[in-house]
Design a protein around this motif. Structure first.
Motif, PDB file in Angstrom:
ATOM      1  N   LEU A  56      49.017 -12.686  35.505  1.00  0.00           N
ATOM      2  CA  LEU A  56      47.839 -13.197  36.278  1.00  0.00           C
ATOM      3  C   LEU A  56      47.149 -12.366  36.994  1.00  0.00           C
ATOM      4  CD1 LEU A  56      49.656 -16.488  37.784  1.00  0.00           C
ATOM      5  CD2 LEU A  56      48.493 -16.373  35.671  1.00  0.00           C
ATOM      6  N   GLY A  57      45.718 -12.371  37.103  1.00  0.00           N
ATOM      7  CA  GLY A  57      44.921 -11.520  37.721  1.00  0.00           C
ATOM      8  C   GLY A  57      44.806 -11.772  39.255  1.00  0.00           C
ATOM      9  N   THR A  58      44.180 -11.182  39.912  1.00  0.00           N
ATOM     10  CA  THR A  58      44.052 -11.597  41.461  1.00  0.00           C
ATOM     11  C   THR A  58      43.211 -13.049  41.748  1.00  0.00           C
ATOM     12  OG1 THR A  58      41.943 -10.574  41.507  1.00  0.00           O
ATOM     13  CG2 THR A  58      43.794  -9.186  42.244  1.00  0.00           C
ATOM     14  N   ASP A  59      42.684 -13.455  40.713  1.00  0.00           N
ATOM     15  CA  ASP A  59      41.816 -15.093  40.771  1.00  0.00           C
ATOM     16  C   ASP A  59      43.050 -15.977  40.285  1.00  0.00           C
ATOM     17  OD1 ASP A  59      42.049 -14.465  38.269  1.00  0.00           O
ATOM     18  OD2 ASP A  59      39.981 -14.725  37.953  1.00  0.00           O
ATOM     19  N   GLY A  60      44.145 -15.745  39.922  1.00  0.00           N
ATOM     20  CA  GLY A  60      45.046 -16.543  39.571  1.00  0.00           C
ATOM     21  C   GLY A  60      45.150 -17.000  37.844  1.00  0.00           C
ATOM     22  N   LYS A  61      44.088 -16.419  37.470  1.00  0.00           N
ATOM     23  CA  LYS A  61      43.917 -16.856  35.943  1.00  0.00           C
ATOM     24  C   LYS A  61      44.667 -15.697  35.128  1.00  0.00           C
ATOM     25  CE  LYS A  61      39.578 -19.035  36.691  1.00  0.00           C
ATOM     26  NZ  LYS A  61      38.120 -18.966  36.368  1.00  0.00           N
TER      27      LYS A  61
END
Length: 163
Positions: A56-61
């Protein structure tokens, strides 16, 4: 749910791929945790996952190019065994070996969730390139006693870990 989570360093050896390093490291981390449990308490062990997972990226995606290796097992205990006591003993075993709470881990104690507990442990001096261990128990008394163990590698560029 008990989950083991962690990371493994890359390999410079030309005969060993990053996928093999990650798979071996997460597998050995979970195997060591199972070996630390009193074998007379274990009914059987199910391998739930030993595969590539997305990161996951920092945006949760999910990120399209980053992957990690995850190994997860369910350790089914003999009827009448208290999973929380077994999980606590496993945590104490790891702490005696120098493991500590992960800085990014989420620890939930039995008091907060009834009989459930989740702990993430990492080796002392963790530098985000060594495997960790996540240990969880469930609070559902309708299923036999079980401990969930999981280990996840660091995230690497997708090409290195793809099968």
């Amino acid at each position: 749910m008990l989950i083991v989570s962690g990371c493994a360093a890359g390999s410079e050896s030309q005969s060993v791929t990053p996928k093999q390093v990650e798979e071996t490291t997460t597998t050995s981390t979970v195997d060591a945790a199972i070996a630390a449990i009193d074998p007379t308490l274990i009914d059987h062990v199910d391998q739930v996952m030993n595969a590539v997972v997305g990161c996951l990226g920092t945006d949760g995606k999910p990120l399209a190019t980053l992957r990690a290796w995850q190994n997860m097992r369910y350790v089914w205990l003999i009827d009448g065994t208290e999973p929380l006591a077994v999980a606590n003993a496993l945590v104490k075993n790891k702490e005696k070996a120098g493991w500590t709470t992960s800085g990014t881990g989420n620890e939930i104690t039995g008091e907060e969730t009834g009989a459930a507990r989740t702990m993430t442990r990492v080796p002392a001096g963790d530098s985000n390139d060594t495997p960790g261990l996540s240990i969880s128990t469930g609070s559902n008394t309708a299923v036999p006693p079980v401990i969930y163990l999981s280990s996840t590698s660091i995230c690497l560029e997708g090409g290195a870990l793809l099968p």
